[in-house]
Motif scaffolding. Structure first.
Motif, mmCIF file in Angstrom:
data_model
loop_
_atom_site.group_PDB
_atom_site.id
_atom_site.type_symbol
_atom_site.label_atom_id
_atom_site.label_comp_id
_atom_site.label_asym_id
_atom_site.label_seq_id
_atom_site.Cartn_x
_atom_site.Cartn_y
_atom_site.Cartn_z
ATOM 1 N N GLU A 126 -58.155 -1.284 17.513
ATOM 2 C CA GLU A 126 -56.917 -0.681 17.724
ATOM 3 C C GLU A 126 -56.272 -0.757 16.651
ATOM 4 N N TYR A 127 -56.241 -1.406 15.516
ATOM 5 C CA TYR A 127 -55.889 -1.551 14.118
ATOM 6 C C TYR A 127 -56.176 -0.306 12.892
ATOM 7 N N ILE A 128 -57.667 0.072 14.105
ATOM 8 C CA ILE A 128 -57.738 1.305 13.369
ATOM 9 C C ILE A 128 -57.025 2.643 13.605
ATOM 10 N N PHE A 129 -56.910 2.695 15.258
ATOM 11 C CA PHE A 129 -56.710 3.716 15.952
ATOM 12 C C PHE A 129 -55.606 3.969 16.000
ATOM 13 N N GLY A 130 -54.393 2.850 15.449
ATOM 14 C CA GLY A 130 -53.246 2.553 15.551
ATOM 15 C C GLY A 130 -52.695 2.527 16.860
ATOM 16 N N TRP A 131 -53.823 2.094 17.681
ATOM 17 C CA TRP A 131 -52.807 1.553 19.391
ATOM 18 C C TRP A 131 -52.345 0.154 19.609
ATOM 19 N N ASN A 132 -51.353 0.036 20.148
ATOM 20 C CA ASN A 132 -50.325 -0.692 19.990
ATOM 21 C C ASN A 132 -50.561 -1.731 21.383
ATOM 22 N N GLY A 133 -51.937 -2.748 20.431
ATOM 23 C CA GLY A 133 -52.303 -3.337 21.631
ATOM 24 C C GLY A 133 -52.053 -4.680 21.026
ATOM 25 N N LEU A 134 -52.426 -5.812 21.521
ATOM 26 C CA LEU A 134 -52.309 -7.202 21.638
ATOM 27 C C LEU A 134 -53.373 -7.313 19.814
ATOM 28 N N GLY A 135 -54.215 -6.566 20.107
ATOM 29 C CA GLY A 135 -55.409 -6.720 18.508
ATOM 30 C C GLY A 135 -54.509 -6.435 17.078
ATOM 31 N N LYS A 136 -53.560 -5.133 17.501
ATOM 32 C CA LYS A 136 -53.206 -4.587 16.522
ATOM 33 C C LYS A 136 -51.503 -5.883 15.874
ATOM 34 N N GLU A 137 -51.112 -6.287 17.104
ATOM 35 C CA GLU A 137 -50.122 -7.207 16.603
ATOM 36 C C GLU A 137 -50.842 -8.903 15.954
ATOM 37 N N ILE A 138 -51.875 -8.893 16.658
ATOM 38 C CA ILE A 138 -53.090 -9.997 15.349
ATOM 39 C C ILE A 138 -52.827 -8.864 14.572
ATOM 40 N N VAL A 139 -53.756 -8.476 13.645
ATOM 41 C CA VAL A 139 -53.886 -8.046 12.648
ATOM 42 C C VAL A 139 -52.386 -7.886 11.730
ATOM 43 N N ASN A 140 -51.522 -7.482 12.723
ATOM 44 C CA ASN A 140 -50.202 -7.246 11.542
ATOM 45 C C ASN A 140 -50.124 -8.720 11.152
ATOM 46 N N ALA A 141 -49.776 -9.726 12.585
ATOM 47 C CA ALA A 141 -49.524 -11.314 12.227
ATOM 48 C C ALA A 141 -50.602 -11.938 10.464
ATOM 49 N N LEU A 142 -51.255 -11.222 11.062
ATOM 50 C CA LEU A 142 -52.589 -12.482 10.005
ATOM 51 C C LEU A 142 -51.537 -11.867 8.745
ATOM 52 N N ASN A 143 -51.726 -9.919 8.764
ATOM 53 C CA ASN A 143 -51.249 -9.856 7.212
ATOM 54 C C ASN A 143 -50.151 -10.440 6.503
ATOM 55 N N THR A 144 -49.298 -10.588 7.554
ATOM 56 C CA THR A 144 -47.869 -11.134 7.353
ATOM 57 C C THR A 144 -46.972 -12.800 6.858
ATOM 58 N N LEU A 145 -48.888 -13.834 7.815
ATOM 59 C CA LEU A 145 -48.579 -14.976 8.130
ATOM 60 C C LEU A 145 -47.996 -15.195 9.271
ATOM 61 N N ASP A 146 -47.616 -14.206 10.474
ATOM 62 C CA ASP A 146 -47.084 -14.688 11.425
ATOM 63 C C ASP A 146 -47.719 -15.876 12.216
ATOM 64 N N LEU A 147 -47.317 -17.089 11.852
ATOM 65 C CA LEU A 147 -48.205 -18.304 12.693
ATOM 66 C C LEU A 147 -47.950 -18.169 13.813
ATOM 67 N N PRO A 148 -47.308 -18.486 14.624
ATOM 68 C CA PRO A 148 -46.899 -18.228 16.274
ATOM 69 C C PRO A 148 -47.868 -17.622 17.087
ATOM 70 N N VAL A 149 -47.600 -15.899 16.278
ATOM 71 C CA VAL A 149 -47.958 -15.008 17.383
ATOM 72 C C VAL A 149 -49.856 -15.197 16.894
ATOM 73 N N ILE A 150 -50.180 -15.420 15.446
ATOM 74 C CA ILE A 150 -51.576 -15.019 15.703
ATOM 75 C C ILE A 150 -52.201 -16.334 17.121
ATOM 76 N N MET A 151 -51.271 -17.257 16.472
ATOM 77 C CA MET A 151 -52.226 -19.092 17.232
ATOM 78 C C MET A 151 -51.312 -18.513 18.681
ATOM 79 N N GLY A 152 -50.875 -17.941 19.033
ATOM 80 C CA GLY A 152 -50.603 -17.733 20.839
ATOM 81 C C GLY A 152 -51.331 -16.752 20.789
ATOM 82 N N SER A 153 -51.363 -15.450 20.408
ATOM 83 C CA SER A 153 -52.248 -14.729 20.730
ATOM 84 C C SER A 153 -53.662 -15.102 20.985
ATOM 85 N N VAL A 154 -54.433 -15.990 19.778
ATOM 86 C CA VAL A 154 -55.762 -16.471 20.542
ATOM 87 C C VAL A 154 -55.335 -17.783 21.805
ATOM 88 N N ILE A 155 -54.503 -17.841 22.036
ATOM 89 C CA ILE A 155 -54.663 -18.517 22.760
ATOM 90 C C ILE A 155 -54.771 -18.397 24.000
#
Length: 358
Positions: A302-331
């Motif tokens: 998703e990140y490579i193709f710019g597909w606006n899904g949960l996977g891309k959101e997780i990568v963006n959250a990792l880049n910005t250290l947005d911990l609640p988004v990372i934790m919630g998505s993984v759960i």
């Protein structure tokens, strides 16, 4: 049957509890102060103290863990005091009060995954609700591609066993299993989206929904689904080819297949009417499990193709250290993975008489 389902549900709850615990510990012991991350370079002592109190960061780790479990639980306890983290603030929890005693309220609510650090306090549940459907569409398309093409290639490989066709298909299957998804994504995007764009009219990046140049309307771009779905489906495609080939070869050696041939049926009729149905059982079972894996495996695709899904959101959250988004998505991914696997186990046990579901 009821006890079997109950055991599976208990197993699911314990597994999910383990995932939540590991995720909390992992992201709590990370270096850095979440409150400082939220304020960036603009913090002062008053703002820092306010943020730490608002999110419970001023409490010991054990108390923060209990707070987190209380937020995630559909049954939770909340304080009546406004200074307490668990205060039942309007808009924070979607809760219905059940019991009230002293300064505590017992409520029934939807799980609270907290708020994003980087998106102006946007709820994580809302972020997931906006992105998960796109990931689901991508996973379904990838499974469909893997299923159709895998069955066809697996049948051809079985019918032409040990021929050059069989060997060529086996090479493709091996490459599909060995090449990482992120490398395949880069290769497909460059080759089909850039070099051959004139002929394919496919874009290197793009999501399912796109806003027009005037920002007035949203259009569905189905062509943007093709490349990420193909890339995501490569690995399950390789698995389906192998399973279909081996299963069909085994079925073709059964007595009822010899009987069908002795009745004068041609090879096409034998395969379609008799062999294919039984040979598909292990394939369908495997794909059911792969579907859950794809929800997690779509991250880099998703990140490579710019597909606006949960996977891309997780990568963006990792880049910005947005911990609640990372934790919630993984759960959420873990929950869906467990749920799908339990469903597959129950259905498979129901269909296969050799497996006890008592």
């Amino acid at each position: 049957m009821l006890s079997y389902i109950l055991n599976k549900l208990i197993y699911a709850i314990l597994t999910l509890f383990g995932v939540i615990t590991v995720i909390f510990i992992l992201f709590t012991v990370l270096p850095g102060d979440p409150a400082r991350m939220m304020l960036d370079q603009n913090e002062n002592s008053e703002q820092l103290a306010a943020i730490q109190k608002k999110y419970g960061f001023d409490k010991p780790v054990s108390i923060q863990y209990l707070y987190y479990l209380n937020d995630l639980s559909p049954f939770s306890f909340h304080s009546k005091e406004k200074d307490d983290y668990t205060y039942l603030a309007k808009g924070k929890y979607n809760a219905v009060e059940v019991l009230e005693f002293s300064n505590t309220v017992f409520v029934l609510k939807t799980p609270y995954l907290r708020e994003s650090f980087q998106k102006n306090g946007k709820k994580v549940t809302r972020i997931i609700a906006e992105t998960l459907p796109n990931t689901f569409v991508l996973a379904v398309a990838a499974i469909f591609i893997a299923m159709i093409n895998g069955v066809i290639l697996g049948v051809l490989s079985a019918l032409y066993k040990d021929s050059w066709i069989d060997k060529f298909i086996q090479v493709i299957s091996t490459l599909g299993m060995s090449i990482p998804s992120f490398f395949s994504a880069i290769l497909f995007a460059w080759f089909f989206g850039f070099l051959l764009h004139k002929y394919t009219h496919l874009n290197m990046t793009g999501s399912l929904y796109e806003v027009d140049d005037f920002g007035e309307a949203i259009h569905i771009q189905w062509k943007n689904l093709i490349l990420p779905a193909v890339v995501l489906g490569i690995r399950p495609l390789a698995v389906v080819i192998q399973l279909m080939r081996n299963s069909l070869l085994e079925v073709l050696n059964q007595d009822y297949i010899r009987t069908a041939r002795a009745k004068g049926l041609n090879e096409f009729q034998v395969i379609v009417k008799h062999a294919l149905k039984n040979a598909l059982n292990p394939v369908i079972t495997a794909l059911s499990g792969w579907f859950a894996s794809m929800l997690a495996g779509a991250v880099f695709v998703e990140y490579i193709f710019g597909w606006n899904g949960l996977g891309k959101e997780i990568v963006n959250a990792l880049n910005t250290l947005d911990l609640p988004v990372i934790m919630g998505s993984v759960i959420i991914i873990a929950f869906m993975f467990i749920l799908i696997n339990i469903f597959v186990d129950i259905i498979y046990g129901w269909l296969d008489p050799k497996i006890s579901i008592k």
